[in-house]
Enzyme design. Structure first.
Site, mmCIF file in Angstrom:
data_model
loop_
_atom_site.group_PDB
_atom_site.id
_atom_site.type_symbol
_atom_site.label_atom_id
_atom_site.label_comp_id
_atom_site.label_asym_id
_atom_site.label_seq_id
_atom_site.Cartn_x
_atom_site.Cartn_y
_atom_site.Cartn_z
ATOM 1 C CD GLU A 95 65.874 -45.425 5.875
ATOM 2 O OE1 GLU A 95 65.288 -44.605 5.150
ATOM 3 O OE2 GLU A 95 65.563 -45.614 7.059
ATOM 4 C CG HIS A 147 61.425 -52.718 2.198
ATOM 5 N ND1 HIS A 147 62.455 -53.384 2.825
ATOM 6 C CD2 HIS A 147 61.027 -53.517 1.177
ATOM 7 C CE1 HIS A 147 62.661 -54.537 2.214
ATOM 8 N NE2 HIS A 147 61.829 -54.637 1.210
ATOM 9 C CG ASP A 170 64.232 -56.121 -6.951
ATOM 10 O OD1 ASP A 170 65.060 -57.032 -7.013
ATOM 11 O OD2 ASP A 170 63.915 -55.560 -5.880
ATOM 12 C CD GLN A 229 60.031 -57.701 -7.905
ATOM 13 O OE1 GLN A 229 60.283 -58.835 -7.552
ATOM 14 N NE2 GLN A 229 59.987 -56.689 -7.055
ATOM 15 C CB VAL A 270 67.169 -46.341 -0.944
ATOM 16 C CG1 VAL A 270 67.831 -45.736 0.281
ATOM 17 C CG2 VAL A 270 65.822 -45.668 -1.207
ATOM 18 C CB SER A 295 69.747 -55.588 -0.739
ATOM 19 O OG SER A 295 69.429 -56.963 -0.707
HETATM 20 O O1 PAF Z 1 60.546 -57.378 -4.376
HETATM 21 C C1 PAF Z 1 60.086 -58.155 -3.504
HETATM 22 O O2 PAF Z 1 60.302 -57.980 -2.309
HETATM 23 C C2 PAF Z 1 59.231 -59.340 -3.937
HETATM 24 O O3 PAF Z 1 59.685 -59.858 -5.139
HETATM 25 C C3 PAF Z 1 57.731 -59.008 -4.000
HETATM 26 C C4 PAF Z 1 57.419 -57.954 -5.050
HETATM 27 C C5 PAF Z 1 57.241 -58.526 -2.638
HETATM 28 C C6 PAF Z 1 56.948 -60.273 -4.372
HETATM 29 O O4 PAF Z 1 57.163 -61.302 -3.465
#
Ligand code: PAF
Length: 289
Positions: free
Chosen positions: A41, A43, A156, A159, A182, A191
């Site tokens: 969810e 994504h 993340d 990130q 989410v 996750s």
């Molecule tokens: O967050 C993720 O799924 C990964 O780190 C990404 C940004 C797709 C890079 O591989």
């Protein structure tokens, strides 16, 4: 195989030239959601947002080997490409880029992106080389897909900061959009790795959200000491026998430097192993009062 046309017009590009060719034909603006697949969810919320804000949407599915350390879970990372493609087709995605590792990293590959400073703490300290792999693959994906906007999840948090910094420092064009985490109804952040938790571990994993909620409660009750909040979070997590703390951090949300006093917004982030599964999560604490 280059490209195949699936029903409802979603295209699947497996090579870089095919992806670039399809990109050239997409109406702009193009939104892009990079993923490692095993879609959930979180994504799908990024995909839906991208769908709502752009005329075309591209998604990539690539479990990027260079962001996993030698002792990490690259081999066992959950994968289900067919299910992912079905979900994306249902979401009305225009193109999915699904390269093989050799396509992204041919034998003579030798160029890397290192974002210094903010990659040395938290996930960077626990996972040496991780952000070098993330920054490099995201730069490659942005160069290949050439989106107008790219979407990442707040779960993340580090990130997202690293990618924003890279895009800014290297004058890359896409707008970076970071969307809220989410959660499952009980608070667990969604996750791809949650699938590895057995029923007892799934219950134990709630300790991440409970400890973040405790931090929020303490802060809204007027606590300003980062150390006291951290200690109470640690005590709560240590009360769960299946949990092993990797780090608990209360830091400035931009520099990621640890805070003593919460006199501005603070990023509370943590990484905890539940059995063999390493989970991360975070919230922002209010700095006011
Ligand atoms: O967050 C993720 O799924 C990964 O780190 C990404 C940004 C797709 C890079 O591989």
């Amino acid at each position: 195989m280059g490209q195949s046309l699936l029903n409802e017009g979603m295209k699947v590009a497996r090579t870089i030239p095919t992806m670039k060719e399809i990109r050239g034909e997409l109406p702009e603006p193009v939104g892009f959601v990079p993923t490692m697949g095993y879609l959930h969810e979180g994504h799908l919320s990024l995909v839906r947002r991208a769908r709502g804000e752009n005329r075309s949407v591209a998604v990539s599915i690539f479990v990027n080997p260079t962001q996993f350390g030698p002792q990490e879970d690259f081999e066992t990372y959950p994968r289900d490409a067919e299910r992912d493609l079905t979900l994306l087709r249902q979401e009305g995605i225009d193109v999915v880029f699904v390269p093989e590792a050799e396509e992204m990293y041919p034998a003579d590959f030798n160029s890397w992106i290192v974002v210094e400073g903010m990659t040395e703490m938290l996930e960077g300290a626990s996972r040496p080389g991780h952000f070098r792999g993330v920054a490099t693959v995201v730069a490659k994906l942005l160069n290949i897909v050439q989106p107008n906007r790219a979407y990442f999840g707040r779960k993340d948090a580090q990130q997202a900061l690293v990618i924003e910094k890279m895009v800014n420092d290297l004058n890359m064009s896409p707008e970076i959009i970071v969307a809220p985490t989410v959660r499952e109804p009980d608070g667990l952040a969604v996750s791809s790795r949650n699938v590895r938790l057995d029923p007892e571990e799934r219950q134990a994993a709630l300790v991440l959200w409970k400890s973040l909620s405790l931090a929020q409660q303490l802060r809204s009750g007027g606590e300003r000491s980062a150390d006291r909040i951290r200690q109470q979070m640690i005590a709560l997590i240590e009360g769960e026998p299946r949990a092993r703390i990797d780090y608990v951090s209360i830091a400035d949300p931009e520099s990621l430097r640890e805070l003593d006093e919460i006199d501005r917004p603070a990023l509370v982030s943590l990484a905890v192993r539940i059995g063999k599964t390493r989970l991360i999560d975070n919230v922002i604490l209010d700095g006011a009062s």
